[in-house]
Scaffold this motif. Structure first.
Motif, PDB file in Angstrom:
ATOM      1  N   ALA A   8      29.568  50.197 -35.615  1.00  0.00           N
ATOM      2  CA  ALA A   8      29.841  48.750 -35.631  1.00  0.00           C
ATOM      3  C   ALA A   8      30.415  48.294 -34.721  1.00  0.00           C
ATOM      4  O   ALA A   8      31.272  49.140 -33.768  1.00  0.00           O
ATOM      5  CB  ALA A   8      30.734  48.732 -37.020  1.00  0.00           C
ATOM      6  N   GLY A   9      30.701  46.955 -34.471  1.00  0.00           N
ATOM      7  CA  GLY A   9      31.175  46.301 -33.358  1.00  0.00           C
ATOM      8  C   GLY A   9      30.582  45.839 -32.319  1.00  0.00           C
ATOM      9  O   GLY A   9      29.361  45.554 -32.389  1.00  0.00           O
ATOM     10  N   PHE A  10      31.236  45.192 -31.477  1.00  0.00           N
ATOM     11  CA  PHE A  10      30.606  44.412 -30.335  1.00  0.00           C
ATOM     12  C   PHE A  10      30.188  45.268 -29.137  1.00  0.00           C
ATOM     13  O   PHE A  10      30.722  46.392 -28.763  1.00  0.00           O
ATOM     14  CB  PHE A  10      31.602  43.490 -29.487  1.00  0.00           C
ATOM     15  N   VAL A  11      28.845  45.068 -28.602  1.00  0.00           N
ATOM     16  CA  VAL A  11      28.184  45.835 -27.648  1.00  0.00           C
ATOM     17  C   VAL A  11      27.695  44.852 -26.572  1.00  0.00           C
ATOM     18  O   VAL A  11      27.259  43.715 -26.903  1.00  0.00           O
ATOM     19  CB  VAL A  11      27.171  46.628 -28.196  1.00  0.00           C
ATOM     20  N   ARG A  12      27.573  45.269 -25.310  1.00  0.00           N
ATOM     21  CA  ARG A  12      26.725  44.598 -24.335  1.00  0.00           C
ATOM     22  C   ARG A  12      25.489  45.260 -24.065  1.00  0.00           C
ATOM     23  O   ARG A  12      25.368  46.500 -23.961  1.00  0.00           O
ATOM     24  CB  ARG A  12      27.663  44.518 -22.906  1.00  0.00           C
ATOM     25  N   GLY A  34      22.496  42.117 -20.707  1.00  0.00           N
ATOM     26  CA  GLY A  34      23.636  41.159 -20.404  1.00  0.00           C
ATOM     27  C   GLY A  34      24.147  40.633 -21.443  1.00  0.00           C
ATOM     28  O   GLY A  34      25.493  40.230 -21.519  1.00  0.00           O
ATOM     29  N   ASP A  35      23.488  40.359 -22.598  1.00  0.00           N
ATOM     30  CA  ASP A  35      24.007  39.849 -23.861  1.00  0.00           C
ATOM     31  C   ASP A  35      25.186  40.524 -24.609  1.00  0.00           C
ATOM     32  O   ASP A  35      24.944  41.881 -24.465  1.00  0.00           O
ATOM     33  CB  ASP A  35      22.930  39.627 -24.756  1.00  0.00           C
ATOM     34  N   VAL A  36      26.070  39.886 -25.080  1.00  0.00           N
ATOM     35  CA  VAL A  36      27.044  40.559 -26.032  1.00  0.00           C
ATOM     36  C   VAL A  36      26.784  40.340 -27.415  1.00  0.00           C
ATOM     37  O   VAL A  36      26.180  39.198 -27.815  1.00  0.00           O
ATOM     38  CB  VAL A  36      28.463  40.041 -25.978  1.00  0.00           C
ATOM     39  N   VAL A  37      26.505  41.407 -28.231  1.00  0.00           N
ATOM     40  CA  VAL A  37      25.951  41.182 -29.706  1.00  0.00           C
ATOM     41  C   VAL A  37      26.901  41.945 -30.532  1.00  0.00           C
ATOM     42  O   VAL A  37      27.597  42.965 -29.953  1.00  0.00           O
ATOM     43  CB  VAL A  37      24.437  41.827 -29.897  1.00  0.00           C
ATOM     44  N   ARG A  38      26.759  41.575 -31.892  1.00  0.00           N
ATOM     45  CA  ARG A  38      27.513  42.481 -32.711  1.00  0.00           C
ATOM     46  C   ARG A  38      26.668  43.291 -33.686  1.00  0.00           C
ATOM     47  O   ARG A  38      25.866  42.884 -34.265  1.00  0.00           O
ATOM     48  CB  ARG A  38      28.438  41.479 -33.500  1.00  0.00           C
ATOM     49  N   VAL A  39      27.147  44.532 -33.872  1.00  0.00           N
ATOM     50  CA  VAL A  39      26.386  45.395 -34.749  1.00  0.00           C
ATOM     51  C   VAL A  39      27.193  45.310 -35.983  1.00  0.00           C
ATOM     52  O   VAL A  39      28.459  45.451 -35.938  1.00  0.00           O
ATOM     53  CB  VAL A  39      26.747  46.918 -34.409  1.00  0.00           C
ATOM     54  N   GLN A  70      26.579  49.037 -24.175  1.00  0.00           N
ATOM     55  CA  GLN A  70      27.879  49.684 -23.640  1.00  0.00           C
ATOM     56  C   GLN A  70      28.951  49.037 -24.513  1.00  0.00           C
ATOM     57  O   GLN A  70      28.886  47.809 -24.876  1.00  0.00           O
ATOM     58  CB  GLN A  70      28.410  48.800 -22.519  1.00  0.00           C
ATOM     59  N   THR A  71      29.490  49.724 -25.302  1.00  0.00           N
ATOM     60  CA  THR A  71      30.395  49.503 -26.580  1.00  0.00           C
ATOM     61  C   THR A  71      31.660  48.675 -25.883  1.00  0.00           C
ATOM     62  O   THR A  71      32.343  48.950 -25.005  1.00  0.00           O
ATOM     63  CB  THR A  71      30.861  50.479 -27.391  1.00  0.00           C
ATOM     64  N   LEU A  72      31.844  47.549 -26.594  1.00  0.00           N
ATOM     65  CA  LEU A  72      33.354  46.722 -26.429  1.00  0.00           C
ATOM     66  C   LEU A  72      34.176  46.923 -27.511  1.00  0.00           C
ATOM     67  O   LEU A  72      35.054  46.181 -27.085  1.00  0.00           O
ATOM     68  CB  LEU A  72      32.775  45.456 -26.110  1.00  0.00           C
ATOM     69  N   GLY A  73      34.043  47.688 -28.229  1.00  0.00           N
ATOM     70  CA  GLY A  73      35.098  47.777 -29.503  1.00  0.00           C
ATOM     71  C   GLY A  73      35.141  46.722 -30.312  1.00  0.00           C
ATOM     72  O   GLY A  73      33.937  46.206 -30.377  1.00  0.00           O
TER      73      GLY A  73
END
Lengths: 77, 685
Positions: A8-12, A34-39, A70-73
């Motif tokens: 879970a969390g934000f990823v690019r 390039g998009d940031v999406v949330r799992v 790429q996970t963004l936490g």
């Protein structure tokens, strides 16, 4: 790492390693490199629920394994 | 609101008309815009050649009568699914005066993609920023003036559910229809644009396709769009090969340059145009980090890998409990009133000196037959109400999501699950709903197994038998029948995908709408609409079947009514032996099943007419045991789809597959019922 491993969390979105059909479908749904999406949830080996700008998209596990992120936490909630 | 009188005026005087198409992504409130524009003046039909519903309505503004056509919800114009093909064909060939792109204002970027494709097609586009209130609540501010200037088209803000901005939208539509001003071309980056221009000029030279935008054709050809390619081939005939050589040069050049397929290159380029427009026109007060919606919290629970499926089963179980506990009480009420009516009318007819035959026809045939079906109106109404609520609340899409894992293990995707749930209501719309399923293989399998999903017309059969034989566990017994239907559908789908198709993967990708409090008004009107269809069926098809049956049961005149010597009895006796191993080898059951292919409710109607006048639950107890009753229910679940469903299967996937369905279903039915009866007999003994 493949999207299918993200709990879970934000990823690019880094890359989409799929054929024409897969990539076009994702683009049209608004998921693009390039998009940031949330799992929101990951029912691996079931499907994954993503959220981007208030739109929720369900993606099958097979498809998710071809999307490199790429996970963004952050938390899914 | 226009009055009917002024509409007539319009018709007689020389009227001006215009056609406007509503386009938009799914879940942008397009239906609300359509309703707000046209009010009650709408009607539904089908798109030519397909069973997809086509909605049309009219409004009048400044003396111009505007016809509004609601296109299916689509993401783009690539014609992946039937919906997209329909929308594209309409736009290409019917050429509406105006196309309104309804946009969910909270997601301008993605929604603009479709608007851009429509502009490329040289459509007369008007942008409707719908649900603007929700976007503003989220801190999203859209510079409509700049957006309008950048695209050179009118932009209107609306909140269709509250009827805000609709008058303005109507005005803008009428203005746009009157002006012939076309939007300016939106240019691609020069390395792509130069190819588009070159190809466009080539196409213009050919003059064959002057009715379609040459620029759009050029872009679609570079994308290698299969539909447009074949269209060009057909229109140009010999001169196509020359154009195609030129095209292939462009395609291979572009692919070499960008190391990707042209369709992806164009889609990406279109996206970056959309992205830059959105960046300039949308301002967000807050970042994405702090937006936690209730929908996300609910999704954490409903789509959870451990709880998702149990929650779904619980939802279904609750639905059935409500349908039967409330519906059952109401059904009893109708049952007793029909019994009283039958008695009253036959005594009245007797007093009037009517013949015994006429009295029997009216009280046994009509009231007994149709009445025994009408009793189930409350159950059917409640079931449709529950399905409408599940759909409206947004839960239905989650059910498809959680079932994806199971569905992919049988070679389908979660998308195939929605037609299955809709099948609980009626298989006909369920089979039509398969059109959104993309791989043709998935669509065929989903249609083939859909009859195994127990529709509401079969409900009267289960309710009748469950009331008679399992009064204490009615809900549970009926639930088990539904469950067996689902399990069989899954098994058969797996078999079909292994036996008839190569093991292709069908990945899931679907949008899940936000949860919302279901509108009781919508749900009630949907349930009422469905119940009226049921009532109409009871009044026509079932009525006819019952009369036919009464005739067969009454003649030859030497035989007494509904006896073995009647035509119905002979017919039943002919097929009854087949059902002996399944535990119901008597002729009445055979006749009931035979007539049930007209409409499944007729199974009950037949028993009603054959055992006319007596309490049906009591009579059935004399001929069935609880075990054979259960086996009969299973057989009724599976054996053959009703005529309307067979027609729907044929329309959607053709005769060949229809024959496959008609072959495997009766066999499976007989096998299942026999196994249940034989194994059950061993256990009970």
């Amino acid at each position: 790492m493949p999207l299918s491993f993200v709990k879970a969390g934000f990823v690019r979105v880094v890359a989409i390693n799929g054929g024409r059909g897969l990539r076009e479908k994702l683009y049209r749904m608004g998921i693009i490199e390039g998009d940031v999406v949330r799992v929101i949830s990951n029912a691996f080996p079931g499907p994954i629920l993503l959220q981007k700008g208030g739109i929720r998209i369900g993606i099958g596990a097979g498809m998710a394994s071809k999307i490199i992120v790429q996970t963004l936490g952050g938390d899914g909630i | 609101m226009m009055k009917a009188a002024s509409l007539k005026n319009n018709v007689t005087s020389s009227k001006k008309t215009a056609v406007v198409a509503l386009a938009g992504n799914p879940n942008v409130g397009k239906t609300s815009v359509f309703n707000a524009l046209t009010g009650s003046r709408q009607h539904t039909g089908n798109w030519p050649g397909v069973t997809v519903e086509k909605k049309e309505g009219i409004f009048t503004m400044e003396g111009i009568e505007v016809k509004v056509v609601d296109l299916p919800g689509i993401y783009g114009l690539s014609a992946y699914s039937l919906d997209e093909r329909i929308a594209r064909d309409f736009l290409m060939h019917e050429k509406p005066d105006v196309v309104v792109v309804v946009i969910d204002s909270s997601n301008l970027e993605r929604n603009l993609y479709l608007a851009l494709e429509l502009l490329e097609m040289n459509q007369n586009v008007v942008i409707d920023l719908n649900m603007i209130d929700l976007a503003e609540k989220q801190g999203i501010i859209i510079d409509t003036e700049l957006l309008s200037k950048l695209l050179n088209i009118p932009v209107v803000k609306t909140v269709a559910v509250k009827n805000e901005g609709i008058e303005k939208l109507k005005k803008v539509i009428v203005e746009a229809a009157a002006s012939s001003k076309k939007a300016t071309d939106i240019k691609y980056p020069s390395d792509i644009e130069k190819h588009v221009q070159a190809l466009k000029e080539r196409i213009e030279e050919l003059h064959h396709l002057s009715d379609v935008s040459a620029r759009w054709l050029a872009i679609k050809l570079i994308e290698q769009d299969a539909h447009v390619l074949s269209l060009m081939k057909a229109k140009l005939e010999e001169s196509f090969s020359e154009l195609n050589t030129f095209l292939m040069d462009i395609v291979s050049n572009l692919e070499k340059e960008k190391c990707d397929e042209t369709s992806v290159i164009i889609t990406q380029a279109r996206y970056s145009i959309v992205h830059s427009i959105a960046k300039r026109t949308v301002k967000k007060k807050r970042t994405f980090q702090d937006k936690i919606s209730l929908t996300d919290k609910l999704d954490k629970i409903f789509t959870n890998r451990a709880f998702g499926i149990p929650i779904f089963l619980l939802m279904m179980w609750v639905t059935f409990q409500i349908t039967f506990s409330i519906g059952g009480a109401l059904a009893d009420l109708i049952d007793t009133s029909f019994a009283a009516l039958s008695e009253y009318i036959s005594s009245l007819l007797e007093k009037l000196g009517a013949s015994g035959l006429l009295i029997s026809f009216i009280s046994d045939g009509i009231i007994g037959g149709v009445g025994s079906v009408l009793v189930f109106l409350p159950n059917i109404f409640l079931l449709f109400l529950a399905i409408a609520i599940l759909e409206d609340s947004g839960y239905m899409a989650r059910a498809a999501f959680v079932m994806d894992r199971l569905m992919s293990s049988i070679g389908l995707s979660g998308k195939s699950f929605i037609p299955m749930i809709l099948g609980f209501g009626c298989n006909v719309p369920a089979i039509m709903a398969t059109r959104t399923i993309e791989p043709e293989k998935d669509r065929v399998i989903t249609v083939l197994v859909n009859p195994l999903i127990s529709c509401s017309a079969r409900l009267p059969i289960y309710t009748l038998f469950a009331t008679a034989f399992f009064p204490k566990n009615q809900g549970l017994v009926i639930f088990s029948i539904y469950l067996i239907g689902i399990v069989l559908a899954i098994v058969m789908a797996k078999l079909f995908s292994v036996l008839l198709f190569k093991r292709e993967v069908s990945p899931l990708i679907m949008e899940l709408p936000p949860y919302r409090l279901p509108s009781m008004r919508n749900a009630l009107s949907e349930a009422t609409r469905r119940s009226l269809i049921f009532l109409r069926k009871a009044g026509t098809l079932i009525f006819t079947a019952v009369i036919l049956l009464w005739v067969l049961a009454s003649f030859p005149s030497s035989a007494s009514y509904a006896s073995e010597e009647s035509f119905a009895g002979m017919l039943g006796k002919l097929i009854a032996p087949i059902f002996k191993p399944a535990g119901f080898g008597f002729w009445q059951a055979g006749v009931a099943l035979l007539f049930g292919t007209m409409a499944k409710e007729v199974v009950v109607g037949t028993f009603g007419a054959l055992y006319g006048g007596e309490s049906l639950t009591q009579v059935l107890k004399n001929v069935f045991t609880p075990l054979s009753a259960y086996s009969f229910m299973i057989f009724s679940l599976i054996y053959l789809p009703c005529i309307a469903t067979i027609a729907a299967i044929k329309r959607e996937i053709g005769w060949k597959w229809t024959l496959v369905a008609l072959a495997y279903l009766p066999f499976l039915a007989w096998l299942s019922a026999t196994l249940i009866y034989q194994i059950g007999s061993l256990i009970i003994k």
